[in-house]
Design an enzyme around this catalytic site. Structure first.
Site, PDB file in Angstrom:
ATOM      1  N   GLU A 141      47.770  46.874  43.247  1.00 30.08           N
ATOM      2  CA  GLU A 141      46.982  47.474  42.170  1.00 30.08           C
ATOM      3  C   GLU A 141      47.698  48.712  41.646  1.00 30.08           C
ATOM      4  O   GLU A 141      48.135  49.572  42.419  1.00 30.08           O
ATOM      5  CB  GLU A 141      45.585  47.843  42.682  1.00 30.08           C
ATOM      6  CG  GLU A 141      44.759  48.705  41.753  1.00 30.08           C
ATOM      7  CD  GLU A 141      44.594  48.119  40.349  1.00 30.08           C
ATOM      8  OE1 GLU A 141      44.706  48.882  39.371  1.00 30.08           O
ATOM      9  OE2 GLU A 141      44.369  46.892  40.237  1.00 30.08           O
ATOM     10  N   HIS A 157      25.874  36.412  33.458  1.00 31.20           N
ATOM     11  CA  HIS A 157      25.385  35.667  32.301  1.00 31.20           C
ATOM     12  C   HIS A 157      24.818  34.309  32.690  1.00 31.20           C
ATOM     13  O   HIS A 157      25.288  33.652  33.631  1.00 31.20           O
ATOM     14  CB  HIS A 157      26.508  35.490  31.282  1.00 31.20           C
ATOM     15  CG  HIS A 157      26.865  36.755  30.566  1.00 31.20           C
ATOM     16  ND1 HIS A 157      26.062  37.309  29.599  1.00 31.20           N
ATOM     17  CD2 HIS A 157      27.930  37.595  30.694  1.00 31.20           C
ATOM     18  CE1 HIS A 157      26.615  38.420  29.142  1.00 31.20           C
ATOM     19  NE2 HIS A 157      27.746  38.615  29.795  1.00 31.20           N
TER      20      HIS A 157
END
Length: 491
Positions: free
Chosen positions: A33, A51
């Site tokens: 990262e 969603h």
């Protein structure tokens, strides 16, 4: 040189979900990262919606993986304790043509396999929340929609992956990738890593990472969205416990109003094409327009309850769908264009990539000691009265019940717990994402010095080693004052 079976570039929610999924096998997994913490890109700054699956076009990866990912969250929450609730959602209609849109959404959702979709009358819709605009004509209701703390989800995935053997390297931006026979050499500064397979999950930077490997067969077009966050308890004040959308447009799902898992209200985002994913600025004019639009859905929204504004960049790809595939360079996989519903889809994306790696010959032998569970968190409790909060803040240093953060009433015991979970922490923002210290109305003015003191005394960091906060509380206050003036409200 550190070696791996699989090297993942990018510790956003997609990279961390994949790392955790692969950690159940007897593999050496490296996770690189670029920033100083996991989940600091699009994962950190999004709507936090799981969603329902009715918006993404049927037959696309977005449509397929959204509903598959959605249905994995209940078990993930049980295992990882990150904060998830199924609230349901409404897409409101304010004009006759909106009702046509709702019907199209319902048909698309049913093709995707969404369950329980129903178009409600105006009276049925208003019965779900008294805060909704009485001028609405109806709504599409989806009971499968949920809310999640996106950065806490990503942190939980990363912690569990590390617990199961994944090696995480923070502050490790990739600057070179070379194909070496049957594998790759990946360089970050003066460090080098080797791996048979490389997974590019670098979000907004995925096209640049692909180019380093000679595997750039796509482009990323960053799109910024600005948000307003109202103080904790604002959702309860309006008795609003579901996600409220307006009809979607070609630019996205439109301005939404949603509770957070902590009881705030979140409003936004807009959609702005930007040249750089580093463009994370906010401006009072745009924020005022967002608030005005949101008040079409919930007229009683009080801008004075706003405590913060922020923006995030969605890494939209040039294909209009998720890009999840082996690249033109063998054994190098691109996971790109993972915009909404990427958060929802992330656990299903991990399963899909696992399947692709298996097809390529990666041997997946399950570990006998894989532990899918994350130790229960020490969390801030229900907010007490201001008098009790002041008393807690006055306790002496070293008392586990001393409030480090007075606004969110975060105790030393919560802070200690957050710093003992396998990911090195050296920024105020990283502490905030894990404990909520700095999430309250004063935006870290009170608790910032206390958190610094703790990191120095207990973790052995130097003052110069501690970064943050990313936003100046005074600058936030100035923007909020300008916002209120634009809305013709006295600050």
């Amino acid at each position: 040189m550190e070696s791996a079976d699989v090297l993942i570039i990018g510790a956003g929610v997609v990279g961390c979900a994949l790392a955790r999924q692969l950690s159940r096998y007897k593999l050496n997994i490296l996770l690189l990262e670029a920033s100083d913490d996991v989940g600091t890109g699009a994962t950190r700054a999004n709507s936090g919606i799981v969603h329902g699956g009715y918006t993404a076009k049927a037959g696309t990866l977005k449509g397929d993986l959204c509903i598959k990912g959605n249905r994995m969250y209940d078990q993930l929450e049980e295992e990882l304790n990150f904060g998830f609730r199924r609230t349901g959602s409404l897409v409101l209609a304010f004009a006759p043509e909106d009702l046509i849109t709702l019907n199209n959404l319902m048909q698309n959702g049913e093709r995707n396999g969404v369950k329980g979709l129903k178009i409600l009358s105006a009276d049925e819709t208003l019965s779900l929340s008294p805060a909704l605009n009485p001028a609405l004509l109806g709504a599409l209701h989806c009971p499968e929609t949920g809310i999640v703390s996106p950065y806490e989800f990503c942190i939980a995935l990363a912690e569990n992956a590390i617990r199961n053997g994944v090696t995480l390297h923070l502050d490790s931006p990739v600057d070179a990738i070379s194909k070496l026979g049957s594998g790759f050499q990946v360089k970050s500064g003066n460090r080098a890593f080797s791996s048979k397979y490389v997974i590019n999950a670098a979000g907004a930077g995925s096209a640049e990472i692909a180019a380093l490997a000679g595997a750039a067969n796509f482009s990323i077009h960053p799109r910024k969205g600005q948000y307003l966050l109202l103080r904790r308890g604002s959702a309860r004040l309006l008795d609003l416990d579901l996600v409220v959308f307006q009809p979607p447009t070609e630019k996205g799902k439109g301005i939404l109003v949603t509770p957070t898992v902590w009881g705030n209200l979140l409003i936004g985002p807009n959609a702005e094409e930007v040249q750089s994913p580093e463009d994370l600025g906010t401006d009072p004019e745009t924020l005022a327009a967002i608030m005005r639009t949101a008040r079409l859905s919930v007229p009683s929204l009080d801008p004075k309850l706003t405590i913060r504004m922020f923006s995030g960049v969605r890494p939209g790809g040039d294909r209009g769908d998720f890009i999840i595939e082996e690249s033109p360079v063998e054994d190098f996989f691109n996971l790109a264009g993972i915009e909404s519903p990427g958060l929802t889809s992330s656990p299903a994306i991990a399963l899909m990539v696992e399947g692709l790696l298996k097809e390529k010959g990666l041997l997946l032998q399950e570990k006998e000691d894989f532990d899918p569970h994350r130790k229960a968190l020490c969390r801030p409790g229900t907010l007490q009265s201001p008098k009790e909060a002041s008393a807690g803040a006055d306790r002496p240093y070293g008392d586990p019940e001393r409030f480090v953060c007075r606004c969110e009433q975060v105790s030393e015991s919560v802070l200690r717990d957050s710093l003992s979970r396998g990911i090195p922490i050296r920024s105020l923002d990283a502490v905030k994402r894990r404990t909520r210290a700095g999430m309250g109305a004063c935006q870290g003015r009170f608790c910032g010095p206390r958190v610094r003191e703790y990191l120095i005394k207990e973790r052995g960091l130097e003052e110069a080693d501690i970064s943050g906060p990313s936003r100046d509380p005074g600058g936030i206050r100035n923007t909020l004052d300008q916002l209120l003036r634009l809305l013709e409200i006295n600050p």
